[in-house]
Design a protein around this motif. Sequence first.
Motif, PDB file in Angstrom:
ATOM      1  N   PRO A  75       0.813  -1.230   0.000  1.00  0.00           N
ATOM      2  CA  PRO A  75       0.000   0.000   0.000  1.00  0.00           C
ATOM      3  C   PRO A  75       0.845   1.277   0.000  1.00  0.00           C
ATOM      4  N   LEU A  76       2.005   1.237   0.713  1.00  0.00           N
ATOM      5  CA  LEU A  76       2.905   2.393   0.705  1.00  0.00           C
ATOM      6  C   LEU A  76       3.481   2.616  -0.695  1.00  0.00           C
ATOM      7  N   LEU A  77       3.858   1.527  -1.337  1.00  0.00           N
ATOM      8  CA  LEU A  77       4.425   1.602  -2.672  1.00  0.00           C
ATOM      9  C   LEU A  77       3.425   2.177  -3.677  1.00  0.00           C
ATOM     10  N   LEU A  78       2.155   1.829  -3.507  1.00  0.00           N
ATOM     11  CA  LEU A  78       1.121   2.290  -4.443  1.00  0.00           C
ATOM     12  C   LEU A  78       0.571   3.668  -4.090  1.00  0.00           C
ATOM     13  N   GLY A  79       0.620   4.025  -2.815  1.00  0.00           N
ATOM     14  CA  GLY A  79      -0.099   5.207  -2.343  1.00  0.00           C
ATOM     15  C   GLY A  79       0.365   6.515  -2.942  1.00  0.00           C
ATOM     16  N   LEU A  80       1.637   6.870  -2.767  1.00  0.00           N
ATOM     17  CA  LEU A  80       2.114   8.154  -3.270  1.00  0.00           C
ATOM     18  C   LEU A  80       2.028   8.243  -4.799  1.00  0.00           C
ATOM     19  N   PRO A  81       2.395   7.178  -5.546  1.00  0.00           N
ATOM     20  CA  PRO A  81       2.221   7.252  -6.997  1.00  0.00           C
ATOM     21  C   PRO A  81       0.773   7.476  -7.432  1.00  0.00           C
ATOM     22  N   MET A  82      -0.192   6.964  -6.669  1.00  0.00           N
ATOM     23  CA  MET A  82      -1.586   7.233  -7.028  1.00  0.00           C
ATOM     24  C   MET A  82      -1.912   8.719  -6.844  1.00  0.00           C
ATOM     25  N   LEU A  83      -1.343   9.310  -5.792  1.00  0.00           N
ATOM     26  CA  LEU A  83      -1.487  10.753  -5.607  1.00  0.00           C
ATOM     27  C   LEU A  83      -0.766  11.495  -6.735  1.00  0.00           C
ATOM     28  N   GLY A  84       0.414  11.013  -7.085  1.00  0.00           N
ATOM     29  CA  GLY A  84       1.146  11.599  -8.198  1.00  0.00           C
ATOM     30  C   GLY A  84       0.377  11.497  -9.500  1.00  0.00           C
ATOM     31  N   PHE A  85      -0.304  10.362  -9.698  1.00  0.00           N
ATOM     32  CA  PHE A  85      -1.092  10.193 -10.914  1.00  0.00           C
ATOM     33  C   PHE A  85      -2.225  11.217 -10.972  1.00  0.00           C
ATOM     34  N   ALA A  86      -2.845  11.479  -9.821  1.00  0.00           N
ATOM     35  CA  ALA A  86      -3.930  12.471  -9.782  1.00  0.00           C
ATOM     36  C   ALA A  86      -3.403  13.856 -10.154  1.00  0.00           C
ATOM     37  N   VAL A  87      -2.227  14.213  -9.639  1.00  0.00           N
ATOM     38  CA  VAL A  87      -1.655  15.531  -9.939  1.00  0.00           C
ATOM     39  C   VAL A  87      -1.278  15.635 -11.418  1.00  0.00           C
ATOM     40  N   VAL A  88      -0.606  14.592 -11.935  1.00  0.00           N
ATOM     41  CA  VAL A  88      -0.197  14.614 -13.339  1.00  0.00           C
ATOM     42  C   VAL A  88      -1.417  14.617 -14.261  1.00  0.00           C
ATOM     43  N   THR A  89      -2.453  13.886 -13.853  1.00  0.00           N
ATOM     44  CA  THR A  89      -3.678  13.844 -14.660  1.00  0.00           C
ATOM     45  C   THR A  89      -4.328  15.220 -14.746  1.00  0.00           C
ATOM     46  N   ALA A  90      -4.331  15.938 -13.633  1.00  0.00           N
ATOM     47  CA  ALA A  90      -4.884  17.299 -13.652  1.00  0.00           C
ATOM     48  C   ALA A  90      -4.112  18.172 -14.637  1.00  0.00           C
ATOM     49  N   GLY A  91      -2.788  18.072 -14.594  1.00  0.00           N
ATOM     50  CA  GLY A  91      -1.983  18.835 -15.538  1.00  0.00           C
ATOM     51  C   GLY A  91      -2.187  18.375 -16.978  1.00  0.00           C
ATOM     52  N   TYR A  92      -2.365  17.080 -17.149  1.00  0.00           N
ATOM     53  CA  TYR A  92      -2.583  16.500 -18.486  1.00  0.00           C
ATOM     54  C   TYR A  92      -3.860  17.049 -19.119  1.00  0.00           C
ATOM     55  N   TRP A  93      -4.932  17.131 -18.318  1.00  0.00           N
ATOM     56  CA  TRP A  93      -6.202  17.623 -18.870  1.00  0.00           C
ATOM     57  C   TRP A  93      -6.199  19.137 -19.027  1.00  0.00           C
ATOM     58  N   LEU A  94      -5.643  19.850 -18.046  1.00  0.00           N
ATOM     59  CA  LEU A  94      -5.599  21.307 -18.152  1.00  0.00           C
ATOM     60  C   LEU A  94      -4.678  21.759 -19.291  1.00  0.00           C
ATOM     61  N   GLY A  95      -3.641  20.972 -19.551  1.00  0.00           N
ATOM     62  CA  GLY A  95      -2.691  21.338 -20.600  1.00  0.00           C
ATOM     63  C   GLY A  95      -3.038  20.780 -21.966  1.00  0.00           C
ATOM     64  N   ARG A  96      -4.244  20.261 -22.109  1.00  0.00           N
ATOM     65  CA  ARG A  96      -4.654  19.646 -23.369  1.00  0.00           C
ATOM     66  C   ARG A  96      -4.456  20.568 -24.585  1.00  0.00           C
ATOM     67  N   PRO A  97      -4.890  21.835 -24.527  1.00  0.00           N
ATOM     68  CA  PRO A  97      -4.680  22.709 -25.694  1.00  0.00           C
ATOM     69  C   PRO A  97      -3.202  22.875 -26.045  1.00  0.00           C
ATOM     70  N   LEU A  98      -2.335  22.955 -25.020  1.00  0.00           N
ATOM     71  CA  LEU A  98      -0.905  23.116 -25.271  1.00  0.00           C
ATOM     72  C   LEU A  98      -0.307  21.859 -25.883  1.00  0.00           C
ATOM     73  N   VAL A  99      -0.784  20.679 -25.432  1.00  0.00           N
ATOM     74  CA  VAL A  99      -0.278  19.416 -25.964  1.00  0.00           C
ATOM     75  C   VAL A  99      -0.647  19.268 -27.431  1.00  0.00           C
ATOM     76  N   LEU A 100      -1.864  19.636 -27.784  1.00  0.00           N
ATOM     77  CA  LEU A 100      -2.351  19.439 -29.147  1.00  0.00           C
ATOM     78  C   LEU A 100      -1.871  20.524 -30.110  1.00  0.00           C
ATOM     79  N   ALA A 101      -1.506  21.695 -29.593  1.00  0.00           N
ATOM     80  CA  ALA A 101      -1.192  22.847 -30.443  1.00  0.00           C
ATOM     81  C   ALA A 101      -0.087  22.598 -31.475  1.00  0.00           C
ATOM     82  N   PRO A 102       1.019  21.887 -31.136  1.00  0.00           N
ATOM     83  CA  PRO A 102       2.101  21.756 -32.126  1.00  0.00           C
ATOM     84  C   PRO A 102       1.767  20.847 -33.313  1.00  0.00           C
ATOM     85  N   PHE A 103       0.705  20.068 -33.224  1.00  0.00           N
ATOM     86  CA  PHE A 103       0.436  19.069 -34.253  1.00  0.00           C
ATOM     87  C   PHE A 103      -0.369  19.654 -35.416  1.00  0.00           C
TER      88      PHE A 103
END
Length: 493
Positions: A83-111
Amino acid sequence: MGIVRRQGLRNTVISYFGLGLGFVNTALLMPRFLDPAQVGFTRLLLSVATIYAQLAAVGFASMGIRYFPFFRNREAGHQGFLPLLLGLPMLGFAVVTAGYWLGRPLVLAPFEPADAVLLNTYYGWGAVLALFMLLYSLQDAYLKGLYQTAFSSFLQEVLLRVLVAGVTLAFGMGYLTFHQFVLGYIAVNSALTLLLTAYLAYIGELHLRPTRAALQVRPVGELLRFGAFALLSNISGTVISSIDSWMVSSHSGFDANGVYTTAFFISTALTIPFRSLYKIAFPLLADYWKQQDMARMADFYRRTTRLNTVLGCYLALGIGLNLDFIYSLMKPEYAAGTTIVWILLAGRLLDGITGVNGLIVVTSPRYRFDLVFNVALALGTVGLNLLLIPPLGMVGAAWAALLALTSINVARTWFVWHAYRLQPFDYRILLILGAAAAAALAGWLLPPVHSLFVTMLLRSAVLTLVYAAVVLLTRAVPEAQPIIQKLTRRLRH
């Protein structure tokens, strides 16, 4: 140590078989049935998910391997380690996911508009794939701590590639649309995580109940610091292996990325003997450092460099001289990657010829410099791609890889010489390179015949005969002489 030897032997067999399957999938099967744009998109999606999962893991996969021995206690459920091994990365996944969705226009812009629409369609699926890849890497780290690695190796190296081949064949035979192929590709990658979870339950090691004891075994700050150090090292490697795909896609389109990544995977065949040798070299070098046996380390450094040179030159020429045949197995559009293969082969060959300098650094008392070199290589790769892709397109990405590998290996070789007075070269390296040049000229001068397959066989035969003859006559590889003498004695009798 019995379980370690058994698991190691199984992993070796699985790795070799998996490398063969991987080459067939990525360099032959997918380019035969998918257009370059479809291959380019699929590989970009996988690269995005890989970087996504790596950031979310915050280095805890490496932390799990490093610190599990302190928690090991099966009767106590390893004191809540999983549970310790999984716990912080799951929190990290939530943070990265928020950035992934908020940054969607920036990610798609160069293509390009058409590519951006396709990527946007599967944008959410990229997050799903990243989640399963994250969970897989963490469970795999846990199994390594348990010395149970063969099953996860089988899943990753063999089963995944068989399933990907199945999905690709189903698409090629018209049973799946491209949309269904992409979902199937994501599904087979994600399914491995569920199989690994089931395996943990089967062996009785799926301990998911959190405990306070997990926070007391080692200081949490220590775990986090190690994780941060590992994240920097791991993400550098991921950037090196993935950023060119992203940058080629954004600048030149998915079709160029399909051509580039296919050429990239053709060139990876050259690394197979290097990887096998490095698995043996790592523990040996660690032992030499422990004993402070610099004489044996210097001898090992030269021998492995010589072996890498003789094998690397032969494989590089074998691939390069037969590119016409290799590309004849694919759709014609992929042949645009011929020049890219040659450039990448040069980079990988140089990486092998410089020997085990990276392993010497990482096993030495100055191991932290390995992180410096990895970060420098990642930054250099990104910078060179930014500089060379705009004027040269996908060929610029290949030149960026070659120049980055050349620079970092020159720096590493100099560092090992400056710090420890170890260098891997002697006159025999020049003899091997001369033999390679003679064999390359002989193979290149051989005129093609009516069949590409027959031409491939003839060129390979000429290459092998000339290369072996010159290497043996010049005694460039002393290790081969006892074998030749033994064969000669047997023939005489």
